[in-house]
Write a protein that holds these residues in place. Structure first.
Motif, PDB file in Angstrom:
ATOM      1  N   THR A 166      25.999  44.521  29.569  1.00  0.00           N
ATOM      2  CA  THR A 166      27.175  43.943  28.911  1.00  0.00           C
ATOM      3  C   THR A 166      26.868  43.462  27.495  1.00  0.00           C
ATOM      4  O   THR A 166      27.648  42.722  26.909  1.00  0.00           O
ATOM      5  N   ASP A 167      25.744  43.917  26.928  1.00  0.00           N
ATOM      6  CA  ASP A 167      25.329  43.451  25.612  1.00  0.00           C
ATOM      7  C   ASP A 167      25.703  44.406  24.492  1.00  0.00           C
ATOM      8  O   ASP A 167      25.296  44.210  23.341  1.00  0.00           O
ATOM      9  N   LEU A 168      26.490  45.443  24.787  1.00  0.00           N
ATOM     10  CA  LEU A 168      26.933  46.381  23.769  1.00  0.00           C
ATOM     11  C   LEU A 168      28.344  46.008  23.303  1.00  0.00           C
ATOM     12  O   LEU A 168      29.032  45.225  23.962  1.00  0.00           O
ATOM     13  N   PRO A 169      28.785  46.558  22.168  1.00  0.00           N
ATOM     14  CA  PRO A 169      30.144  46.242  21.703  1.00  0.00           C
ATOM     15  C   PRO A 169      31.185  46.498  22.786  1.00  0.00           C
ATOM     16  O   PRO A 169      31.199  47.558  23.409  1.00  0.00           O
ATOM     17  N   GLY A 170      32.051  45.507  23.022  1.00  0.00           N
ATOM     18  CA  GLY A 170      33.065  45.631  24.060  1.00  0.00           C
ATOM     19  C   GLY A 170      32.628  45.146  25.418  1.00  0.00           C
ATOM     20  O   GLY A 170      33.445  45.065  26.343  1.00  0.00           O
ATOM     21  N   GLY A 171      31.339  44.810  25.569  1.00  0.00           N
ATOM     22  CA  GLY A 171      30.841  44.327  26.849  1.00  0.00           C
ATOM     23  C   GLY A 171      31.042  42.826  27.005  1.00  0.00           C
ATOM     24  O   GLY A 171      31.065  42.081  26.026  1.00  0.00           O
ATOM     25  N   ASP A 172      31.160  42.381  28.252  1.00  0.00           N
ATOM     26  CA  ASP A 172      31.337  40.961  28.526  1.00  0.00           C
ATOM     27  C   ASP A 172      30.911  40.691  29.960  1.00  0.00           C
ATOM     28  O   ASP A 172      31.482  41.262  30.901  1.00  0.00           O
ATOM     29  N   HIS A 173      29.908  39.820  30.131  1.00  0.00           N
ATOM     30  CA  HIS A 173      29.333  39.627  31.473  1.00  0.00           C
ATOM     31  C   HIS A 173      30.299  38.963  32.452  1.00  0.00           C
ATOM     32  O   HIS A 173      30.456  39.449  33.584  1.00  0.00           O
ATOM     33  N   PRO A 174      30.973  37.873  32.098  1.00  0.00           N
ATOM     34  CA  PRO A 174      31.937  37.308  33.045  1.00  0.00           C
ATOM     35  C   PRO A 174      33.029  38.301  33.450  1.00  0.00           C
ATOM     36  O   PRO A 174      33.485  38.292  34.603  1.00  0.00           O
ATOM     37  N   THR A 175      33.408  39.169  32.514  1.00  0.00           N
ATOM     38  CA  THR A 175      34.449  40.154  32.819  1.00  0.00           C
ATOM     39  C   THR A 175      33.958  41.184  33.822  1.00  0.00           C
ATOM     40  O   THR A 175      34.682  41.552  34.757  1.00  0.00           O
ATOM     41  N   ILE A 176      32.718  41.667  33.664  1.00  0.00           N
ATOM     42  CA  ILE A 176      32.228  42.669  34.627  1.00  0.00           C
ATOM     43  C   ILE A 176      32.054  42.040  36.001  1.00  0.00           C
ATOM     44  O   ILE A 176      32.290  42.700  37.033  1.00  0.00           O
ATOM     45  N   LEU A 177      31.703  40.756  36.056  1.00  0.00           N
ATOM     46  CA  LEU A 177      31.597  40.098  37.358  1.00  0.00           C
ATOM     47  C   LEU A 177      32.960  40.017  38.045  1.00  0.00           C
ATOM     48  O   LEU A 177      33.063  40.223  39.260  1.00  0.00           O
ATOM     49  N   ARG A 178      34.003  39.752  37.255  1.00  0.00           N
ATOM     50  CA  ARG A 178      35.354  39.729  37.838  1.00  0.00           C
ATOM     51  C   ARG A 178      35.756  41.116  38.325  1.00  0.00           C
ATOM     52  O   ARG A 178      36.387  41.256  39.382  1.00  0.00           O
ATOM     53  N   SER A 179      35.393  42.151  37.568  1.00  0.00           N
ATOM     54  CA  SER A 179      35.694  43.517  38.002  1.00  0.00           C
ATOM     55  C   SER A 179      34.986  43.851  39.307  1.00  0.00           C
ATOM     56  O   SER A 179      35.565  44.465  40.211  1.00  0.00           O
ATOM     57  N   LEU A 180      33.733  43.467  39.407  1.00  0.00           N
ATOM     58  CA  LEU A 180      32.977  43.725  40.633  1.00  0.00           C
ATOM     59  C   LEU A 180      33.576  42.977  41.818  1.00  0.00           C
ATOM     60  O   LEU A 180      33.674  43.515  42.929  1.00  0.00           O
ATOM     61  N   ALA A 181      33.986  41.732  41.585  1.00  0.00           N
ATOM     62  CA  ALA A 181      34.556  40.935  42.670  1.00  0.00           C
ATOM     63  C   ALA A 181      35.880  41.496  43.151  1.00  0.00           C
ATOM     64  O   ALA A 181      36.160  41.539  44.360  1.00  0.00           O
ATOM     65  N   SER A 182      36.717  41.953  42.224  1.00  0.00           N
ATOM     66  CA  SER A 182      38.073  42.370  42.586  1.00  0.00           C
ATOM     67  C   SER A 182      38.181  43.845  42.945  1.00  0.00           C
ATOM     68  O   SER A 182      39.061  44.235  43.718  1.00  0.00           O
ATOM     69  N   LYS A 183      37.283  44.691  42.407  1.00  0.00           N
ATOM     70  CA  LYS A 183      37.418  46.138  42.591  1.00  0.00           C
ATOM     71  C   LYS A 183      36.310  46.771  43.423  1.00  0.00           C
ATOM     72  O   LYS A 183      36.450  47.910  43.878  1.00  0.00           O
ATOM     73  N   VAL A 184      35.220  46.068  43.640  1.00  0.00           N
ATOM     74  CA  VAL A 184      34.095  46.610  44.415  1.00  0.00           C
ATOM     75  C   VAL A 184      33.959  45.887  45.749  1.00  0.00           C
ATOM     76  O   VAL A 184      33.938  46.515  46.816  1.00  0.00           O
ATOM     77  N   LEU A 185      33.863  44.570  45.711  1.00  0.00           N
ATOM     78  CA  LEU A 185      33.650  43.823  46.948  1.00  0.00           C
ATOM     79  C   LEU A 185      34.835  43.899  47.898  1.00  0.00           C
ATOM     80  O   LEU A 185      34.704  43.560  49.077  1.00  0.00           O
ATOM     81  N   THR A 186      35.970  44.346  47.425  1.00  0.00           N
ATOM     82  CA  THR A 186      37.149  44.499  48.280  1.00  0.00           C
ATOM     83  C   THR A 186      37.176  45.840  49.012  1.00  0.00           C
ATOM     84  O   THR A 186      38.056  46.066  49.845  1.00  0.00           O
ATOM     85  N   LEU A 187      36.237  46.731  48.722  1.00  0.00           N
ATOM     86  CA  LEU A 187      36.227  48.066  49.317  1.00  0.00           C
ATOM     87  C   LEU A 187      35.462  48.084  50.636  1.00  0.00           C
ATOM     88  O   LEU A 187      34.567  47.271  50.857  1.00  0.00           O
ATOM     89  N   PRO A 188      35.769  49.051  51.519  1.00  0.00           N
ATOM     90  CA  PRO A 188      35.027  49.182  52.776  1.00  0.00           C
ATOM     91  C   PRO A 188      33.573  49.575  52.534  1.00  0.00           C
ATOM     92  O   PRO A 188      33.236  50.226  51.545  1.00  0.00           O
ATOM     93  N   ASP A 189      32.722  49.198  53.463  1.00  0.00           N
ATOM     94  CA  ASP A 189      31.294  49.488  53.332  1.00  0.00           C
ATOM     95  C   ASP A 189      30.994  50.977  53.312  1.00  0.00           C
ATOM     96  O   ASP A 189      29.963  51.406  52.768  1.00  0.00           O
ATOM     97  N   ASP A 190      31.860  51.803  53.913  1.00  0.00           N
ATOM     98  CA  ASP A 190      31.534  53.225  54.041  1.00  0.00           C
ATOM     99  C   ASP A 190      31.813  54.035  52.778  1.00  0.00           C
ATOM    100  O   ASP A 190      31.530  55.240  52.737  1.00  0.00           O
TER     101      ASP A 190
END
Length: 232
Positions: free
Chosen positions: A177-201
């Motif tokens: 998240t250290d490149l232009p346009g990157g943001d660490h808190p934002t990627i964590l929110r994306s992971l929480a809302s779009k990845v952790l909500t998915l089934p394990d399979d």
């Protein structure tokens, strides 16, 4: 269902081709530097016709060959509007070190003739396949993932979907998240809302490195483990 991939270029960026099967239309995902020849080889081997190029984000290692591949097959390029400017000006998304390395040659970039913009939650019907678009900013502002149903079409009911994760999620890690346009808190929110909500399979096909699964990452990825103990 046919999904084939290969690492391309100096960054080892995974480029994927997806189709309902041999002898059909197909979708190309993230053709980065030096990917055009690999795409052409897969197209010849499986008698495919690319009709769309999907871009998970606008970094040059993922979009270097978008215009050549789209132009060669008269295919439509799809990218999120927040990263569309990088198709013609990829230097805007690079680190100084990467820019310096590439400035040793004469490189020009331009949008393909046909560019369509992606939206969060969009359903794409392309080449006989269905892709669900998830906007997952953090690595770049316009980063997205693409999920496609897999189990029934591939005769593997234990896998509900395949997710092309770009540089959002890797085996054991997440995108920088250290490149232009990157943001660490934002990627964590994306992971929480779009990845952790998915089934394990769900099988994850990342932009770099080996394939993994949501279940494996939920259980072992240190970033996801931290997220599960936090309120992001």
């Amino acid at each position: 269902m046919l999904i084939a991939g290969f690492p391309a270029g100096p960054w080892g960026t995974n480029c994927y081709v997806a189709a309902t099967g041999p002898g059909s239309e197909c979708v190309v995902i993230d053709p980065g530097k030096d990917a055009a020849d690999g795409v052409a080889e897969l197209v010849r081997e499986h008698r495919l016709k690319p009709v769309a190029v999907l871009v998970t984000h606008g970094h040059v290692d993922h979009m270097w060959c978008v215009a050549p591949v789209a132009g060669s097959y008269d295919a439509t390029a799809w990218i999120h509007p927040e990263d569309r400017h990088l198709l013609a000006d990829p230097m805007a998304g690079m680190s100084p070190e990467t820019t310096a390395m590439l400035l040793g040659g004469n490189h020009t970039f331009a949008e393909p003739d046909d560019v369509q913009e992606l939206a969060d939650g969009q359903d794409l019907e392309l080449a006989g396949l269905r892709f669900v678009v998830d906007h997952t900013p953090g690595h770049t502002r316009g980063s997205v993932t693409f999920r496609t149903p897999y189990g029934e079409a591939a005769g593997q009911p234990e896998i509900s979907e395949v997710m092309f994760s770009g540089d959002l999620l890797f085996a054991g890690s997440i995108g920088r998240t250290d490149l232009p346009g990157g943001d660490h808190p934002t990627i964590l929110r994306s992971l929480a809302s779009k990845v952790l909500t998915l089934p394990d399979d769900v099988v994850v096909l990342p932009g770099h490195g080996e394939q993994t699964s949501i279940g494996r990452e939920r259980a072992t990825n240190p970033f996801l483990l931290d997220l599960q103990d936090a309120d992001v």
